[in-house]
Design a protein around this motif. Structure first.
Motif, mmCIF file in Angstrom:
data_model
loop_
_atom_site.group_PDB
_atom_site.id
_atom_site.type_symbol
_atom_site.label_atom_id
_atom_site.label_comp_id
_atom_site.label_asym_id
_atom_site.label_seq_id
_atom_site.Cartn_x
_atom_site.Cartn_y
_atom_site.Cartn_z
ATOM 1 N N GLU A 85 0.517 -1.228 -0.347
ATOM 2 C CA GLU A 85 0.225 0.247 0.682
ATOM 3 C C GLU A 85 1.383 1.562 0.129
ATOM 4 N N GLY A 86 1.283 2.365 -1.532
ATOM 5 C CA GLY A 86 1.656 3.678 -0.775
ATOM 6 C C GLY A 86 0.675 4.326 -0.788
ATOM 7 N N CYS A 87 -0.512 4.420 -1.325
ATOM 8 C CA CYS A 87 -1.721 5.605 -1.657
ATOM 9 C C CYS A 87 -2.879 4.984 -1.060
ATOM 10 N N ALA A 88 -2.886 4.399 -1.304
ATOM 11 C CA ALA A 88 -4.710 4.096 -1.472
ATOM 12 C C ALA A 88 -5.020 4.938 -2.552
ATOM 13 N N GLU A 89 -5.045 4.901 -3.595
ATOM 14 C CA GLU A 89 -6.176 5.593 -4.086
ATOM 15 C C GLU A 89 -6.350 5.201 -5.292
ATOM 16 N N GLY A 90 -5.217 4.593 -5.716
ATOM 17 C CA GLY A 90 -4.775 3.817 -7.344
ATOM 18 C C GLY A 90 -4.228 4.896 -8.354
ATOM 19 N N ASP A 91 -2.801 5.868 -7.443
ATOM 20 C CA ASP A 91 -1.964 6.218 -8.323
ATOM 21 C C ASP A 91 -0.868 5.919 -8.134
ATOM 22 N N CYS A 92 -0.342 5.231 -6.826
ATOM 23 C CA CYS A 92 0.953 4.877 -7.008
ATOM 24 C C CYS A 92 1.698 3.359 -7.485
ATOM 25 N N GLY A 93 0.821 2.495 -8.229
ATOM 26 C CA GLY A 93 1.059 1.070 -8.432
ATOM 27 C C GLY A 93 1.730 0.223 -7.732
ATOM 28 N N ALA A 94 2.052 0.418 -6.153
ATOM 29 C CA ALA A 94 2.772 -0.590 -5.145
ATOM 30 C C ALA A 94 1.467 -1.888 -5.105
ATOM 31 N N CYS A 95 0.055 -1.423 -5.474
ATOM 32 C CA CYS A 95 -0.399 -2.635 -5.403
ATOM 33 C C CYS A 95 -1.397 -3.251 -6.612
ATOM 34 N N THR A 96 -0.249 -2.903 -7.391
ATOM 35 C CA THR A 96 -0.775 -3.895 -8.903
ATOM 36 C C THR A 96 -1.106 -5.418 -8.769
ATOM 37 N N VAL A 97 -2.211 -5.546 -9.241
ATOM 38 C CA VAL A 97 -2.122 -7.107 -9.266
ATOM 39 C C VAL A 97 -3.021 -7.322 -10.828
ATOM 40 N N LEU A 98 -2.600 -9.157 -11.396
ATOM 41 C CA LEU A 98 -3.384 -9.159 -12.577
ATOM 42 C C LEU A 98 -4.568 -10.023 -12.258
ATOM 43 N N LEU A 99 -5.593 -9.341 -13.113
ATOM 44 C CA LEU A 99 -6.707 -9.628 -12.799
ATOM 45 C C LEU A 99 -7.602 -10.642 -14.183
ATOM 46 N N ASP A 100 -8.007 -11.440 -14.154
ATOM 47 C CA ASP A 100 -8.551 -12.337 -15.733
ATOM 48 C C ASP A 100 -9.625 -12.656 -15.344
ATOM 49 N N ARG A 101 -10.212 -11.322 -15.672
ATOM 50 C CA ARG A 101 -12.307 -11.657 -15.853
ATOM 51 C C ARG A 101 -12.431 -12.220 -16.975
ATOM 52 N N GLY A 102 -12.081 -13.937 -17.831
ATOM 53 C CA GLY A 102 -12.842 -14.284 -18.734
ATOM 54 C C GLY A 102 -12.590 -14.559 -19.693
ATOM 55 N N GLN A 103 -12.472 -12.324 -20.114
ATOM 56 C CA GLN A 103 -12.132 -11.720 -21.453
ATOM 57 C C GLN A 103 -11.346 -12.814 -22.059
ATOM 58 N N THR A 104 -11.295 -12.841 -23.385
ATOM 59 C CA THR A 104 -10.638 -13.143 -24.752
ATOM 60 C C THR A 104 -10.160 -12.046 -25.591
ATOM 61 N N ARG A 105 -8.877 -11.941 -25.185
ATOM 62 C CA ARG A 105 -8.283 -10.439 -26.979
ATOM 63 C C ARG A 105 -8.250 -11.484 -28.146
ATOM 64 N N ALA A 106 -8.417 -10.653 -29.441
ATOM 65 C CA ALA A 106 -8.958 -11.519 -30.648
ATOM 66 C C ALA A 106 -7.683 -12.578 -30.999
ATOM 67 N N ASP A 107 -7.065 -12.980 -30.383
ATOM 68 C CA ASP A 107 -5.822 -13.874 -30.338
ATOM 69 C C ASP A 107 -6.014 -15.565 -29.290
ATOM 70 N N GLY A 108 -7.187 -15.065 -28.779
ATOM 71 C CA GLY A 108 -7.647 -16.295 -27.923
ATOM 72 C C GLY A 108 -7.041 -16.406 -26.879
#
Length: 479
Positions: free
Chosen positions: A38-61
């Motif tokens: 936790e750096g800023c607790a407001e989405g500005d610093c990126g210290a809390c970045t994670v990767l999320l997959d909601r089940g959507q795919t790109r054009a290449d599958g």
């Protein structure tokens, strides 16, 4: 439904004991996954970045993995998703992810506090085969480093092979996919609720039954009420599963329809097709992590005088589509905000979509965001214009809008009237200063004095001339 189900770093998780407003970052750290900071607790610093997959795919599958800020992402929104933190980036057999190796080999870390967040942004970049320095800078703009400087981090980004996070993990299974398409109604032990309906009728009924509920789209603004103000909403009504509000499509006549709950990231390519400068303007709205969850509908709904979306939509003569118990109606973007934090919406209205008409033949859009930093900053002044110049060199059409210079974003009708029909010359652009000053009424605050804002707004008209006719172009070609 009394529990949340998702996959964390390749392992299925079930959660039933957390408050409905609990943010993902807080929960992750409580699980011992403390690389996510936790750096800023407001989405500005990126210290809390994670990767999320909601089940959507790109054009290449391939899965559409997105970097997001865990600090303002409700834990309940992970239901039916896959999430990966820095600790889970390895291949499952102890081999580091190429982003982790690159950061080490390029000496791209010093104190290390920001490094896990940078690694996650790099891992998101690594899933995309097409990249250049501009796209790398754009993808890293949501991460802040105070020690190393960005050159070695950029070197690490340039060296990345194309790879998926945790390549040995299966994609979302059928059960998870089904959860993403059914209504979520999570009731926490403390009585708080997180409800994600799948139809507009369900949403309308819930709003009528739960008048104190928070309407949650991207949460990039409301999330701060939880993380900064300590607010505990009794119920969150999430728009995350409302497909009707996530549509982004081009119309047959060349216009654009953007669902109010569609993330900014989903519309950038279509904005670029509509007008290249329009996509560039919107890319300065937050970092990639914010644009992956933030929505144009939410930006409009806050009715901020410095909101970045509305000046562009006013200049484009866009319409805002509202739905409510009285049916569906459309208002001009210029008329949507009526005063400071006030809109034409009734209490039970909902922003459904934004409709941008096709460009006027021979016109060009130009948008300017003036802030103390290029990336990750709030506007001091913004100015957006759509201009067309006739064959004889006069201004055939102009729509002008400003933000940060009045209690609400406004259409500069006096400036438009002054310039229309006049020769599009530097002298004319300078002479428009008096008309601009008549249109605006700025105040002084932390982002600039009133006099500064007046000077900037007037100068933007001359900058528009430089960017259109200033290089010898008199006839603006059709987009």
């Amino acid at each position: 439904m009394t529990e949340l189900q998702f996959t964390l770093n390749g392992s299925p998780r079930r959660v039933a004991d957390q408050p409905a407003h609990r943010m993902t970052l807080d929960w992750l750290r409580a699980q011992g996954l403390r690389a996510t900071k936790e750096g800023c607790a407001e989405g500005d610093c990126g210290a809390c970045t994670v990767l999320l997959d909601r089940g959507q795919t790109r054009a290449d599958g391939t899965p559409d993995w997105r970097a997001v800020c865990a600090c303002i992402l409700p834990l309940a929104q992970l239901d039916g998703c896959r999430v990966v933190t820095t600790e889970g980036l390895s291949d499952g057999q102890g081999q580091p992810h190429p982003a982790q190796t690159a950061m080490a080999e390029q000496f791209a870390t010093q104190c290390g506090y920001c490094s896990p967040g940078f690694v996650m942004s790099l891992a998101a970049i690594a899933t995309r085969p097409e990249r250049d320095d501009d796209s790398l800078m754009d993808a890293l703009a949501g991460n802040l480093c105070r020690c190393t400087g960005y050159r070695p981090i950029l070197d690490a980004a340039r060296s990345l092979p194309v790879t998926q996070p945790r390549p040995n993990d299966p994609a979302l299974d059928a059960g998870q996919q089904d959860r993403r398409t059914t209504r979520l109604d999570y009731t926490a032990p403390d009585g708080g609720r997180f409800v994600a309906p799948t139809t507009l009728d369900e949403l309308a009924a819930l709003r009528a039954a739960l008048p104190d509920a928070w309407l949650w789209a991207g949460g990039t603004d409301l999330g701060l009420k939880v993380t900064k103000d300590g607010a505990h909403p009794p119920t969150i009504l999430s728009l995350d599963r409302l497909d009707a509000l996530h549509e982004v499509r081009s119309t047959d006549d060349g216009g654009l329809v953007v669902g109010a709950a569609a993330p900014y990231a989903d519309m950038l390519d279509r904005l670029a097709a509509l007008a290249p400068d329009l996509a560039s303007y919107f890319r300065r709205l937050g970092g990639a992590q914010i644009r992956n969850i933030g929505t144009v509908g939410g930006n409009l709904g806050t009715a901020s005088p410095i909101g970045d979306s509305l000046p562009a939509l006013i200049a484009l003569d866009a319409g805002v589509e509202l739905i409510g118990p009285r049916g569906r109606r459309r208002v001009a973007a210029a008329d949507f905000v009526t005063g400071y934090r006030q809109t034409v919406m009734a209490a039970d209205d909902l922003i459904a979509a934004i409709r941008v008409p096709p460009p006027t033949p021979g016109s060009r859009f130009a948008g300017y965001k003036i802030a103390k930093r290029v990336d990750q900053d709030i506007s001091g002044v913004s100015g957006c214009f759509r201009i067309a110049v006739a064959d004889d060199g006069t201004v055939a059409e102009l729509r002008a809008a400003f933000g940060g210079v009045a209690p609400r974003p406004l259409r500069a009708t006096g400036t438009e009237a002054f310039l229309t029909g006049k020769p599009w010359t530097r002298e004319t652009a300078r002479a428009a200063r008096s008309a601009v000053l008549e249109d605006i009424s700025p105040i002084s605050d932390a982002r600039g004095t009133a006099d500064y804002r007046k000077a900037v707004a007037a100068n933007l008209v001359e900058r528009l001339w430089h960017d259109t006719a200033g290089q010898g172009v008199t006839r603006l070609e059709a987009l």
